[in-house]
Design a protein around this motif. Structure first.
Motif: not given
Length: 822
Positions: A327, A331, A441, A445, A502, A517, A521, A767
């Motif tokens: 993941v 991202v 979340r 992440e 993020t 973040t 999320y 995502q």
């Protein structure tokens, strides 16, 4: 011959040992007719004069050579050899060791069962009786019944290092080899001890079967195979996802780990069935049977005697058996759109997609499962009129309420989908549920923990995206006390306090940016990461799932455009042109119009298109089957006007490059609100929360107080901006410039150029979760407005003036006091 396939190993005509029919076949010769092989699954007929000679000789007491010798005396050597080879090739015979099979054993029927399963019955039976099994009981369960059932099936039950000599007839061997297989019993598949059990078996390389032999619906399986297939953590992640509603109760009880304890509810007969099912699966594994169903959770409803199979997928990003960095890698990577031709049929149906709705359901339908799926079920929305296609797909993860009341209330407590057809609506519902799952979340992440002031130009201040006015921050306590979670105003962002950031990718600048973040999320108090410490909250605005990353990006951007246009209209309360529905000549839309008319409703559509030029429409409908109540007078008092009859005004919004699709989206979205006012429940309510303003006393099909207040009190008379501007001609499909494009990449390029021309930045966050495969993209364009009540300076005040809708910016205190509640 008919009725039996070729199974098992092929014996040789000149091999040693004794040859005979497999144990599940009973031969019967009818002279002059045929030899019939009777099995539990049918009858196989063998025809020919040679059969009457050969079949009686194949009783398992002769070697192939002896059979040939005896048959040659009648048929001749050449004919006997050819006929025997045909039978050997058919898979109906087995070559045994050089002694006749015993008349009885631990289970005389077992060999025939294994034969019928496609194995060599003798070898399979020997494998079962020669193997050893260890039983581990958790959560206070008694291993005795399972151990006894294993022994009844000839399976040796041992503790590691000590064989069960009473079962095997062999002397015990303390310190010897461990068991070949394990059966692990638990009261709940999320029992905390299972993590250690899984780790121990993975370290030992030993397969194990999990079983829940209690409750009204016992569970058996899967068989976990270390190094091959999913692990317990993969399964637990999916099961845990269906129990988010337990979070408030767990917090209230102070439970830090493990599931809620459930009362035992079962009958002795049901528990016996569960035990025997677990032992049956164990015996099949030891015998050598391997098939995909062994990787599933098998459930058995003892009330309805109904079995279910729920496949357990291996999660590629699993922290135990996969790559937990997948993941983060996705991202951090630049988002590079590629050519993606549109499926021809979707250009007119569903909105210019890379796959049709039917193809999406076929490819991703496995994500729907009540035990191991992302989505428990997709079902038609209750109280939906027959002319609408609206489906629900479980709890809305973007609405992570900390209370049970919050889980029950609210129009958006459930994820759902809509469309002109059921396939469209089902696909929409599935995609929305996956979108919310992917946007939650999970803990893997990528984050950078730092103060805003320490990050430099790469960091985007959350105020640029949230767009709250300073007066909203100042009055937040009073505001939050009066309004729903949709309208929640957080505390001002502390620029000097460390928070998680993020990376997102800027398609307009070709570089990486950073956003908090917690704004990207959904975090829940019962999640592994816990609630965000910075007080910020994510919402679903600009997030979409699609048939490709480019498709998802476009849908997310169009949602931003739609909600920006809605906010400009709603809070400024400006009048807009009507949309000429008949001019679109769409049979699907005509069906919707006729349906609303049958319900006693008026329907109309407004054009909300802004300076961005992308068609945005608002569909609205009100009840017309209620008359006002005239006047009412109390005894001895002057007559007073009665309150107006409730119009139950509903609405829906849509945006798309193609005005026809924008119109479809607005009308089908309005259909999602219609069940709340069309199909009212029969219960009475105390107070005004769900009461029917017309005096019926029935409740709306929601507990959302803001929605119920709107339906009771809002009318086109007291909310005139809901009606079309009578001074502007209605707009038809030719009033919006539109040139179809065949490739989604061309649409993405147009979006990038449009954003850049308006001096804004197009940010995207991929995502997509590795375990779903459905692309999910969050799109952020700082400056575009949300349709919830966020009143910072900017487009909300400036664009209506530039478009000539207002002569001057609307004063803050004159903005619509009714927040949009969807």
């Amino acid at each position: 011959m008919s009725g039996e396939g070729r199974t098992g190993s092929r014996p040789s005509a000149d091999g040693g040992g004794l040859v005979g029919f497999k144990s599940h076949l009973r031969p019967t010769v009818v002279p002059g007719d045929a030899a019939y092989l009777v099995s539990p699954r049918g009858v196989t007929a063998l025809h020919g004069s040679h059969v009457e000679t050969l079949v009686p000789l194949l009783d398992g007491t002769r070697s192939p050579g002896a059979v040939l010798q005896d048959a040659a005396a009648v048929l001749g050597p050449e004919a006997a050899g050819a006929s025997l080879r045909i039978l050997l090739d058919s898979g109906l015979l087995r070559l045994r060791p050089g002694r006749p099979a015993p008349e009885s054993g631990p289970d005389p029927a077992a060999e025939a069962y294994w034969d019928l399963a496609g194995l060599d019955g003798g070898r399979a039976a020997a494998a079962v009786t020669g193997a050893t099994v260890r039983i581990e009981a958790l959560d206070g369960l008694d291993p005795g019944p399972v151990a006894a059932a294993c022994r009844d099936s000839g399976i040796a039950v041992v503790d590691d290092g000590e064989r069960d000599c009473a079962t095997t007839g062999r002397p015990g061997a303390p310190g010897g080899s461990p068991a070949d297989f394990s059966v692990v019993l638990c009261a709940d598949y999320l029992s905390p001890r299972l993590a250690d059990v899984d780790a121990a078996h993975r370290a030992a390389g030993r397969p194990w079967l999990i079983a829940k032999p209690c409750g009204t619906d016992p569970w058996v399986g899967p068989v976990f195979r270390p190094g091959d297939g999913p692990c317990w953590a993969c399964m637990g992640a999916r099961i845990r996802g269906h129990r988010r509603a337990e979070g408030p109760v767990r917090r209230a009880l102070g439970l830090a780990d493990g599931p809620l304890a459930r009362p035992l509810a079962s009958l002795a007969a049901g528990r016996t069935v569960a035990v025997q099912l677990a032992v049956l699966e164990t015996a099949k594994w030891l015998a050598g049977i391997r098939h995909p169903a062994q990787g599933a959770v098998r459930t058995f409803d003892t009330l309805l005697l109904r079995a279910g199979s729920h496949p357990v997928p291996r999660l590629p990003h699993c922290a135990v058996c996969g790559d937990p960095g997948l993941v983060a890698w996705r991202v951090r990577a630049p988002f590079v759109p590629v050519s993606r031709p549109k499926a021809a049929r979707t250009r007119d149906l569903g909105g210019h997609r890379a796959l049709t709705p039917e193809q999406m359901l076929s490819r991703y339908g496995h994500l729907v499962d009540p035990v191991t799926g992302i989505v428990k079920e997709i079902r038609r929305a209750p109280h939906s009129p027959d002319f609408t296609s609206c489906f629900l797909s479980g709890h809305n993860l973007a609405m992570g309420s900390p209370t049970l009341d919050g889980l029950r209330a609210g129009l958006r407590a459930l994820s759902g989908g809509k469309g002109l057809t059921d396939a469209e609506a089902r696909t929409s519902a599935l995609c929305e549920a996956v979108e919310r799952y992917s946007g939650t979340r999970h803990g893997d992440e990528p984050v950078i923990r730092a103060r805003y002031r320490a990050l430099g130009a790469a960091a985007v201040h959350p105020n640029a995206c949230q767009l709250y006015d300073e007066r909203q921050f100042r009055d937040r306590d009073a505001w939050n006390a009066r309004h729903s979670r949709f309208q929640y105003v957080p505390a001002p962002f502390d620029e000097d306090r460390p928070t998680d950031w993020t990376p997102v990718w800027s398609l307009t600048a070709g570089t990486q940016r950073l956003l908090p973040t917690s704004t990207l999320y959904y975090s829940h108090a019962d999640s592994r990461t816990g609630p965000p410490s910075d007080g910020l909250l994510a919402d679903s605005n600009g997030t979409a799932a699609g048939s490709s990353p480019e498709d998802a990006l476009l849908q997310g951007f169009l949602e931003l455009v739609e909600r920006d246009a809605v906010a400009l209209w709603w809070y400024n309360r400006t009048r807009h042109p009507a949309v000429n529905l008949p001019a679109f000549a769409d049979p699907g839309l005509d069906r919707l119009r006729e349906g609303y008319l049958r319900l006693g409703r008026e329907l109309w559509v407004l054009d909300l298109t802004t300076d961005l030029g992308i068609p945005v429409m608002a569909a609205l409908s009100r009840r017309t089957d209620r008359a006002t109540h005239g006047t009412q007078a109390a005894h001895g008092r002057r007559a007073m006007p009665a309150p107006p009859a409730a119009q139950d005004i509903v609405f829906g919004f849509g945006a798309h490059f193609d005005p026809r699709l924008a119109l479809r989206r607005a009308l089908t979205e309005m259909g999602q609100l219609l069940p709340a006012v069309h199909g009212k429940t029969e219960r009475k309510t105390a107070g005004t929360g769900g009461a029917d303003a017309a005096g019926g006393g029935a409740a709306y099909a929601t507990d959302d107080p803001e929605a119920c207040a709107w339906w009771q009190h809002a009318t086109t008379a007291n909310q005139p901006y809901l009606l079309p501007d009578p001074h502007v001609p209605a707009r038809g499909p030719g009033d919006w410039p539109y040139t179809p494009r065949a490739d989604l990449l061309d649409d993405v390029t147009a979006v990038i150029d449009l954003t850049r021309r308006h001096g804004m930045e197009l940010l995207v966050l991929d995502q997509t979760r590795p375990d779903t495969g459905i692309p999910v993209i969050r799109v952020i364009v700082p400056g575009l407005r949300h349709f919830w009540a966020r009143f910072a300076p900017g487009r909300l005040f400036d664009v209506p003036v530039s478009l000539g809708r207002t002569s001057r910016p609307t004063a803050y205190e004159d903005l619509n006091p009714v927040p949009l509640f969807v």
